[in-house]
Design a protein around this motif. Structure first.
Motif, PDB file in Angstrom:
ATOM      1  N   TYR A 185      38.082  44.017  28.271  1.00 13.07           N
ATOM      2  CA  TYR A 185      39.159  43.023  28.342  1.00 13.07           C
ATOM      3  C   TYR A 185      38.913  41.980  27.259  1.00 13.07           C
ATOM      4  O   TYR A 185      37.869  41.329  27.247  1.00 13.07           O
ATOM      5  CB  TYR A 185      39.179  42.332  29.703  1.00 13.07           C
TER       6      TYR A 185
ATOM      7  N   THR B  93      42.196  39.238  35.722  1.00 12.23           N
ATOM      8  CA  THR B  93      43.163  39.480  36.798  1.00 12.23           C
ATOM      9  C   THR B  93      44.258  38.410  36.847  1.00 12.23           C
ATOM     10  O   THR B  93      45.014  38.350  37.811  1.00 12.23           O
ATOM     11  CB  THR B  93      42.447  39.547  38.156  1.00 12.23           C
ATOM     12  N   ASP B  94      44.344  37.598  35.815  1.00  9.16           N
ATOM     13  CA  ASP B  94      45.360  36.537  35.755  1.00  9.16           C
ATOM     14  C   ASP B  94      46.755  37.165  35.624  1.00  9.16           C
ATOM     15  O   ASP B  94      47.065  37.779  34.597  1.00  9.16           O
ATOM     16  CB  ASP B  94      45.083  35.631  34.557  1.00  9.16           C
TER      17      ASP B  94
ATOM     18  N   ASN C 231      36.641  43.893  43.555  1.00  5.13           N
ATOM     19  CA  ASN C 231      37.884  43.711  44.303  1.00  5.13           C
ATOM     20  C   ASN C 231      38.193  44.906  45.196  1.00  5.13           C
ATOM     21  O   ASN C 231      38.669  44.754  46.316  1.00  5.13           O
ATOM     22  CB  ASN C 231      39.054  43.489  43.334  1.00  5.13           C
TER      23      ASN C 231
ATOM     24  N   LEU D 240      37.225  47.790  38.716  1.00  4.22           N
ATOM     25  CA  LEU D 240      36.916  46.457  39.247  1.00  4.22           C
ATOM     26  C   LEU D 240      36.413  46.579  40.686  1.00  4.22           C
ATOM     27  O   LEU D 240      37.097  46.214  41.645  1.00  4.22           O
ATOM     28  CB  LEU D 240      38.152  45.553  39.171  1.00  4.22           C
TER      29      LEU D 240
ATOM     30  N   MET E 110      36.397  37.483  35.515  1.00  2.00           N
ATOM     31  CA  MET E 110      37.256  38.152  36.488  1.00  2.00           C
ATOM     32  C   MET E 110      38.578  37.406  36.660  1.00  2.00           C
ATOM     33  O   MET E 110      39.640  38.028  36.781  1.00  2.00           O
ATOM     34  CB  MET E 110      36.534  38.257  37.836  1.00  2.00           C
TER      35      MET E 110
ATOM     36  N   ASN F  22      40.519  52.188  38.442  1.00  2.00           N
ATOM     37  CA  ASN F  22      40.200  50.825  38.856  1.00  2.00           C
ATOM     38  C   ASN F  22      38.686  50.608  38.872  1.00  2.00           C
ATOM     39  O   ASN F  22      38.031  50.823  39.894  1.00  2.00           O
ATOM     40  CB  ASN F  22      40.771  50.520  40.243  1.00  2.00           C
TER      41      ASN F  22
END
Length: 305
Positions: free
Chosen positions: A110, A259-260, A284, A281, A255, A279
């Protein structure tokens, strides 16, 4: 006694030992001698060894000589080290034995943009991927990000890695380039370190491509792969892995950025990696990562039998 035991673990993690593994030792290589470097990874490795006593008592110790990744690979291939951590690639997975679990939840893929502090108006939400491709970025000339961005049609200049703390951010400040894409895990510290410069975090966009940081094991220690997989699964299931991850402020900030919902996600391909997770992540939702670990452990068990 509790404080003493914690101190003993910390000393164990970072006191250099001999190059060849002694019985009960798992030697990890690293890029820097600084105890803070890789502390999260070293903690995970040590805890895995503690949670898998059926494989024998073991302790994680650092290789006495810090070295670049290329040298770490050579050391592991020669059996002079047991484990390293790095971003994966098709080539890396042929050189060493990967433990396919994204230690940083894929956040290394990211990228947010560091821009001149007075140029946010040049990045409206109406900006398209094609518009961004026409701007000029900067990256380290030997970073994998440079290959990824150019492969995806972005105009990116390469800069000398050893000077990046100054030259890349200065290039943004002076308008020599338009932006500097930064890993969401590192960008908060970057901006604090360069707070005197006229730069800022761009508000509206985030780039994403598959990038996962794994433990890699020496080809001479295939049994260690299964131990690491089992330990990671136990840490994932008992919640310890999430707790360790969230102890680091830069992880939590990363994070939030990743995830914004207000940020526009621009998807990129990674030419050096043949797969991606749906996914990664796991902080989460650990469903996919848990299933993949369980399948890998079952496969290893069947192979051993």
């Amino acid at each position: 006694m509790k404080k003493l035991s914690v101190f003993v673990v910390l000393i164990t993690l970072f006191v250099p030992r001999a190059q060849a593994s002694e019985p009960g030792e798992v030697i990890f290589t690293r890029a820097f001698a600084d105890d803070a470097y890789g502390y999260y990874h070293a903690q995970i490795l040590q805890r895995i060894l503690e949670l898998t006593p059926e494989f024998g008592k073991a302790v994680a110790v650092p290789h006495p000589q810090p070295m670049p990744q290329a040298r770490q690979i050579i050391k592991l291939q020669a059996g002079e080290g047991d484990v390293m951590w790095s971003a994966t690639s098709n080539e890396r997975e042929q050189q060493l034995l990967p433990v396919r679990f994204p230690l940083l939840q894929g956040l290394a893929g990211y990228r947010v943009l560091v821009i001149n502090a007075y140029k946010q108006a040049q990045y409206p939400t109406s900006l398209t991927k094609a518009d961004l491709q026409n701007l000029v970025g900067v990256q380290g000339n030997d970073w994998p990000d440079l290959t990824v961005l150019r492969h995806n049609g972005f105009k990116v200049e390469g800069a000398q890695w050893s000077l990046w703390f100054q030259t890349m951010f200065t290039a943004v400040e002076k308008g020599m380039v338009d932006y500097f894409p930064r890993n969401v895990i590192e960008v908060s510290n970057d901006l604090e370190r360069h707070e005197a410069k006229r730069i800022k975090l761009e508000d509206n966009f985030i780039l994403r491509y598959p990038s996962y940081e794994y433990f890699f094991v020496s080809p001479l220690k295939p049994e260690l792969v299964n131990r690491l997989q089992i330990g990671l699964l136990r840490m994932l299931n008992n919640g310890e892995l999430k707790v360790l991850f969230e102890k680091h402020d830069n992880h939590k900030k990363a994070m939030l950025l990743a995830t914004d919902p207000s940020r526009i996600m621009i998807e990129l391909n990674n030419p050096d990696l043949a797969y991606k997770y749906t996914n990664p992540l796991w902080g989460n939702d650990a469903t996919e990562m848990r299933q993949l670990l369980e399948e890998a452990i079952l496969k290893s068990t069947q192979t051993d039998n």
